[in-house]
Scaffold this active site. Structure first.
Site, mmCIF file in Angstrom:
data_model
loop_
_atom_site.group_PDB
_atom_site.id
_atom_site.type_symbol
_atom_site.label_atom_id
_atom_site.label_comp_id
_atom_site.label_asym_id
_atom_site.label_seq_id
_atom_site.Cartn_x
_atom_site.Cartn_y
_atom_site.Cartn_z
ATOM 1 C CB CYS A 60 5.320 1.903 7.789
ATOM 2 S SG CYS A 60 4.860 3.485 7.069
ATOM 3 C CG LEU A 61 6.467 1.003 1.697
ATOM 4 C CD1 LEU A 61 5.850 1.292 0.345
ATOM 5 C CD2 LEU A 61 7.528 -0.086 1.585
ATOM 6 C CD GLN B 36 3.298 5.732 3.123
ATOM 7 O OE1 GLN B 36 2.325 5.236 2.559
ATOM 8 N NE2 GLN B 36 4.249 4.998 3.658
ATOM 9 C CG HIS C 64 0.513 6.647 5.975
ATOM 10 N ND1 HIS C 64 1.646 7.060 6.616
ATOM 11 C CD2 HIS C 64 0.713 5.334 5.670
ATOM 12 C CE1 HIS C 64 2.503 6.043 6.705
ATOM 13 N NE2 HIS C 64 1.954 4.983 6.145
ATOM 14 C CG HIS D 249 -0.514 1.097 7.740
ATOM 15 N ND1 HIS D 249 0.445 0.637 8.620
ATOM 16 C CD2 HIS D 249 0.154 1.863 6.834
ATOM 17 C CE1 HIS D 249 1.633 1.113 8.262
ATOM 18 N NE2 HIS D 249 1.477 1.859 7.170
ATOM 19 C CD GLU D 250 -1.249 2.444 3.168
ATOM 20 O OE1 GLU D 250 -0.789 3.606 3.126
ATOM 21 O OE2 GLU D 250 -0.515 1.455 3.266
ATOM 22 N N GLY E 43 0.842 -1.195 0.000
ATOM 23 C CA GLY E 43 0.000 0.000 0.000
ATOM 24 C C GLY E 43 0.871 1.235 0.000
HETATM 25 O O1 K1U Z 1 1.847 2.340 4.096
HETATM 26 C C1 K1U Z 1 2.860 1.716 3.828
HETATM 27 O O2 K1U Z 1 3.934 2.145 4.157
HETATM 28 C C2 K1U Z 1 2.766 0.405 3.114
HETATM 29 C C3 K1U Z 1 2.808 -0.774 4.068
HETATM 30 C C4 K1U Z 1 1.411 -1.333 4.209
HETATM 31 C C5 K1U Z 1 1.188 -2.253 5.353
HETATM 32 C C6 K1U Z 1 1.914 -3.430 5.509
HETATM 33 C C7 K1U Z 1 1.664 -4.287 6.559
HETATM 34 C C8 K1U Z 1 0.674 -3.967 7.452
HETATM 35 C C9 K1U Z 1 -0.024 -2.784 7.317
HETATM 36 C C10 K1U Z 1 0.216 -1.944 6.256
HETATM 37 C C11 K1U Z 1 3.751 -1.798 3.467
HETATM 38 O O3 K1U Z 1 3.536 -2.337 2.448
HETATM 39 S S1 K1U Z 1 5.191 -2.084 4.349
HETATM 40 C C12 K1U Z 1 5.963 -3.405 3.485
HETATM 41 C C13 K1U Z 1 5.647 -4.643 4.212
HETATM 42 O O4 K1U Z 1 5.936 -4.689 5.366
HETATM 43 C C14 K1U Z 1 4.950 -5.775 3.602
HETATM 44 C C15 K1U Z 1 5.103 -6.057 2.291
HETATM 45 C C16 K1U Z 1 4.429 -7.161 1.767
HETATM 46 C C17 K1U Z 1 3.622 -7.931 2.570
HETATM 47 C C18 K1U Z 1 3.478 -7.631 3.907
HETATM 48 C C19 K1U Z 1 4.164 -6.553 4.426
HETATM 49 ZN ZN ZN Z 2 2.798 3.136 6.160
#
Ligand code: K1U
Ligand code: ZN
Length: 172
Positions: A92-93, A51, A138, A134-135, A46
């Site tokens: 979170c990215l 961000q 943000h 989560h989004e 996401g």
């Molecule tokens: O908002 C963001 O920074 C994106 C975030 C979304 C998210 C991941 C896990 C739980 C809640 C929200 C990410 O994608 S972080 C990358 C990551 O941790 C991940 C990637 C692929 C599958 C699972 C996690």
């Molecule tokens: Zn995030």
């Protein structure tokens, strides 16, 4: 398409409250494409416009295994439907290398516009419920680390600073 720079915790711009999108025009569609490419490049599931330092209510997401089911949420409203909460290990990215457990309502209603500007409504559970909350945070200037203890937040700040330095060194 372009890969956009992602703001990192504790950048104060991540605390900006996003404004509603007034019109789904070509400028918004270009941002949707760029955010999609940025999310895939960063291996995220996401990404909120906040961000990438764009303070409008826009989210892209792809929860599929093979990255071929990108979804767009414009001006989303998320309403919890149950009191029950479950923990999920979030990442979170904008907080690279930090993962921790956050409890959120397990079932929510999403109301939003799609990328064509059409309104839709959906009941979300599982990873979609976690990710949309989560989004949404943000867009409201909230990060998942805000739910953690002060000690964990302080450790997260140090860890992110080190990770960002390493990422910049690797790019140079
Ligand atoms: O908002 C963001 O920074 C994106 C975030 C979304 C998210 C991941 C896990 C739980 C809640 C929200 C990410 O994608 S972080 C990358 C990551 O941790 C991940 C990637 C692929 C599958 C699972 C996690
Ligand atoms: Zn995030």
């Amino acid at each position: 398409m372009a890969i956009l720079p992602i703001l990192s915790y504790p950048d104060p711009r991540l605390r900006t409250i996003a404004e509603p999108v007034q019109q789904v025009n070509d400028k918004i569609k270009t941002l949707i494409s760029d955010m999609t490419e940025t999310m895939y490049h960063a291996k995220g599931i996401g990404l909120a416009a906040t961000q990438v330092n764009q303070h409008i209510q826009l989210i892209v997401m792809d929860l599929s295994e093979n990255g071929d089911s990108r979804r767009v949420f414009i001006n989303p409203k998320v309403t919890p439907l149950v009191e029950e909460k479950q923990p999920y290990e979030e990442g979170c990215l904008s907080v690279p290398t930090v993962y921790d457990s956050v409890e959120r309502p397990t079932k929510v209603k999403i109301e939003a516009l799609d990328e064509e500007g059409n309104a839709f409504e959906e009941i979300a559970e599982g990873l979609l419920a976690v990710c949309i909350q989560h989004e949404m945070d943000h867009l409201n200037g909230v990060l998942f680390v805000d739910y953690l203890s002060n000690l964990k937040q302080s450790r997260a700040r140090d860890k992110v600073r080190k990770a960002v330095k390493q990422m910049e060194k690797a790019k140079a």
